[in-house]
Design a protein around this motif. Sequence first.
Motif, PDB file in Angstrom:
ATOM      1  N   LYS A 151       0.435 -17.901  37.252  1.00  0.00           N
ATOM      2  CA  LYS A 151       0.145 -18.294  35.874  1.00  0.00           C
ATOM      3  C   LYS A 151      -1.343 -18.426  35.586  1.00  0.00           C
ATOM      4  CE  LYS A 151       0.934 -23.197  36.916  1.00  0.00           C
ATOM      5  NZ  LYS A 151       1.798 -24.372  36.631  1.00  0.00           N
ATOM      6  N   ASN A 152      -2.136 -18.697  36.601  1.00  0.00           N
ATOM      7  CA  ASN A 152      -3.578 -18.858  36.384  1.00  0.00           C
ATOM      8  C   ASN A 152      -4.359 -17.570  36.592  1.00  0.00           C
ATOM      9  OD1 ASN A 152      -3.319 -21.641  35.815  1.00  0.00           O
ATOM     10  ND2 ASN A 152      -3.264 -22.116  38.008  1.00  0.00           N
ATOM     11  N   ASP A 153      -3.662 -16.493  36.921  1.00  0.00           N
ATOM     12  CA  ASP A 153      -4.325 -15.205  37.106  1.00  0.00           C
ATOM     13  C   ASP A 153      -4.658 -14.580  35.754  1.00  0.00           C
ATOM     14  OD1 ASP A 153      -3.902 -15.620  39.747  1.00  0.00           O
ATOM     15  OD2 ASP A 153      -2.346 -14.113  39.995  1.00  0.00           O
ATOM     16  N   SER A 154      -5.739 -13.842  35.736  1.00  0.00           N
ATOM     17  CA  SER A 154      -6.125 -13.141  34.499  1.00  0.00           C
ATOM     18  C   SER A 154      -5.672 -11.685  34.522  1.00  0.00           C
ATOM     19  CB  SER A 154      -7.648 -13.204  34.317  1.00  0.00           C
ATOM     20  OG  SER A 154      -8.306 -12.616  35.438  1.00  0.00           O
ATOM     21  N   ILE A 155      -5.048 -11.281  35.610  1.00  0.00           N
ATOM     22  CA  ILE A 155      -4.599  -9.888  35.739  1.00  0.00           C
ATOM     23  C   ILE A 155      -3.180  -9.736  35.198  1.00  0.00           C
ATOM     24  CG2 ILE A 155      -6.106  -9.338  37.668  1.00  0.00           C
ATOM     25  CD1 ILE A 155      -3.863  -9.963  39.575  1.00  0.00           C
ATOM     26  N   LYS A 156      -2.763  -8.499  35.017  1.00  0.00           N
ATOM     27  CA  LYS A 156      -1.489  -8.225  34.362  1.00  0.00           C
ATOM     28  C   LYS A 156      -0.311  -8.208  35.335  1.00  0.00           C
ATOM     29  CE  LYS A 156      -3.417  -5.883  30.359  1.00  0.00           C
ATOM     30  NZ  LYS A 156      -3.413  -4.663  29.510  1.00  0.00           N
ATOM     31  N   THR A 157       0.887  -8.270  34.750  1.00  0.00           N
ATOM     32  CA  THR A 157       2.134  -8.326  35.510  1.00  0.00           C
ATOM     33  C   THR A 157       2.928  -7.036  35.335  1.00  0.00           C
ATOM     34  OG1 THR A 157       2.356 -10.732  35.430  1.00  0.00           O
ATOM     35  CG2 THR A 157       4.382  -9.459  35.664  1.00  0.00           C
ATOM     36  N   ILE A 158       3.303  -6.451  36.474  1.00  0.00           N
ATOM     37  CA  ILE A 158       4.147  -5.252  36.484  1.00  0.00           C
ATOM     38  C   ILE A 158       5.472  -5.591  37.152  1.00  0.00           C
ATOM     39  CG2 ILE A 158       4.404  -2.880  37.323  1.00  0.00           C
ATOM     40  CD1 ILE A 158       1.334  -2.706  37.459  1.00  0.00           C
ATOM     41  N   VAL A 159       6.571  -5.270  36.502  1.00  0.00           N
ATOM     42  CA  VAL A 159       7.885  -5.367  37.131  1.00  0.00           C
ATOM     43  C   VAL A 159       8.245  -3.970  37.615  1.00  0.00           C
ATOM     44  CG1 VAL A 159      10.332  -5.809  36.784  1.00  0.00           C
ATOM     45  CG2 VAL A 159       8.647  -7.339  35.766  1.00  0.00           C
ATOM     46  N   TYR A 160       8.487  -3.845  38.919  1.00  0.00           N
ATOM     47  CA  TYR A 160       8.716  -2.544  39.543  1.00  0.00           C
ATOM     48  C   TYR A 160      10.098  -2.565  40.195  1.00  0.00           C
ATOM     49  CZ  TYR A 160       7.251   1.750  42.075  1.00  0.00           C
ATOM     50  OH  TYR A 160       7.123   3.037  42.547  1.00  0.00           O
ATOM     51  N   GLY A 161      11.058  -1.805  39.634  1.00  0.00           N
ATOM     52  CA  GLY A 161      12.411  -1.763  40.151  1.00  0.00           C
ATOM     53  C   GLY A 161      12.742  -0.438  40.786  1.00  0.00           C
ATOM     54  N   MET A 162      13.369  -0.502  41.953  1.00  0.00           N
ATOM     55  CA  MET A 162      13.704   0.706  42.702  1.00  0.00           C
ATOM     56  C   MET A 162      15.214   0.809  42.900  1.00  0.00           C
ATOM     57  SD  MET A 162      10.782   0.209  45.638  1.00  0.00           S
ATOM     58  CE  MET A 162      10.904   1.883  46.237  1.00  0.00           C
ATOM     59  N   SER A 163      15.778   1.969  42.619  1.00  0.00           N
ATOM     60  CA  SER A 163      17.193   2.243  42.879  1.00  0.00           C
ATOM     61  C   SER A 163      18.084   1.187  42.227  1.00  0.00           C
ATOM     62  CB  SER A 163      17.429   2.326  44.387  1.00  0.00           C
ATOM     63  OG  SER A 163      18.713   2.834  44.675  1.00  0.00           O
ATOM     64  N   LEU A 164      18.913   0.484  43.012  1.00  0.00           N
ATOM     65  CA  LEU A 164      19.766  -0.559  42.452  1.00  0.00           C
ATOM     66  C   LEU A 164      18.929  -1.657  41.800  1.00  0.00           C
ATOM     67  CD1 LEU A 164      22.994  -1.991  43.877  1.00  0.00           C
ATOM     68  CD2 LEU A 164      21.155  -3.593  43.407  1.00  0.00           C
ATOM     69  N   GLY A 165      17.727  -1.897  42.336  1.00  0.00           N
ATOM     70  CA  GLY A 165      16.831  -2.892  41.758  1.00  0.00           C
ATOM     71  C   GLY A 165      16.316  -2.524  40.379  1.00  0.00           C
ATOM     72  N   GLY A 166      16.439  -1.239  40.010  1.00  0.00           N
ATOM     73  CA  GLY A 166      15.991  -0.816  38.684  1.00  0.00           C
ATOM     74  C   GLY A 166      16.777  -1.475  37.574  1.00  0.00           C
ATOM     75  N   GLN A 167      18.076  -1.614  37.781  1.00  0.00           N
ATOM     76  CA  GLN A 167      18.915  -2.278  36.779  1.00  0.00           C
ATOM     77  C   GLN A 167      18.459  -3.704  36.528  1.00  0.00           C
ATOM     78  OE1 GLN A 167      23.160  -1.592  35.729  1.00  0.00           O
ATOM     79  NE2 GLN A 167      23.286  -1.730  37.936  1.00  0.00           N
ATOM     80  N   LEU A 168      18.175  -4.430  37.613  1.00  0.00           N
ATOM     81  CA  LEU A 168      17.739  -5.811  37.498  1.00  0.00           C
ATOM     82  C   LEU A 168      16.362  -5.896  36.853  1.00  0.00           C
ATOM     83  CD1 LEU A 168      19.707  -5.593  40.173  1.00  0.00           C
ATOM     84  CD2 LEU A 168      19.062  -7.972  40.409  1.00  0.00           C
ATOM     85  N   ALA A 169      15.501  -4.910  37.170  1.00  0.00           N
ATOM     86  CA  ALA A 169      14.157  -4.881  36.593  1.00  0.00           C
ATOM     87  C   ALA A 169      14.212  -4.726  35.077  1.00  0.00           C
ATOM     88  CB  ALA A 169      13.345  -3.746  37.209  1.00  0.00           C
TER      89      ALA A 169
END
Length: 289
Positions: A151-169
């Motif tokens: 939360k204190n970072d100034s950098i951006k957030t990427i959600v990266y989903g692979m295969s079955l994890g793509g649905q959850l992403a």
Amino acid sequence: MKKLIKIIIRTLLVLLIVVTAYGLFLYQSNPYIKALVRNNESKLFYRPSTEIDPLNDFDYSEHILTVDDSIKIHSYIFNPTKEAKANIFLIRGNSGNTSQGQELIKPLIENGFRVYSTDWRGYGKSSGVPNYKGVMKDTETAFADFLNRTKNDSIKTIVYGMSLGGQLAVKLTEENQTKVDALVLDGSLESAHSFITDNFRAFYLKSFTKNVEEYNQDYVAIRDIAEINNIPKLIIQSAKDRAVPFERGQNIFNAAKEPKLFWETNTEHIRTIPELTEELNLKLIELIR
């Protein structure tokens, strides 16, 4: 004529016996076919491993999170080897565990990305048994922890989903649109049902594939991605992918709203990170600009 009829009947009986015997053999010898027939989602969708590989080459921290008051899941934060460009919430595929996916993490941290990875219930050191709703709860709990720790970072957030994890992403991003700066899908499933129909194509299994339609109610990538607005999306799909057909990635891309980019690759299933590292790095940088 009667003799011919007898021959045909005998032939059909022999074929019936052979087909039945073959079906019983597959049922007993293939745990995934048995899981499909029994509609056992924990065995059907998930391939967890509890063997832990050493993480000696990484600067990381490990955290234990509680889900549903009883399930303990393990999450890891891997620090980059250079100044951090972005935080990646990595949702892996259905096999192994975080410690066995080091070739996915190392290229990212070496290119300046901080990586947060979670072992769902039943994976690695995490307790419990994986199931369709449970892994979503685990992912949501881990994402809340991820947000708190960054939360204190100034950098951006990427959600990266692979295969079955793509649905959850996709579902996670759809529910947290003000907290996610970019979404990446690599060889993502369209839905739980698409996974079954793509991997159990034999005619004698078709009737059983209908049983898993109920798992599509809570999160369906091709449906949920249409609800994501204004977040840059990178959809990666290999033309050589044998686990997830190429058209699945195209379908998800077509359902997504702009801004979006489709990247056709030529690797095996979810091999983008280790095999196309430099190209991926450039695309991720462009995605969060």
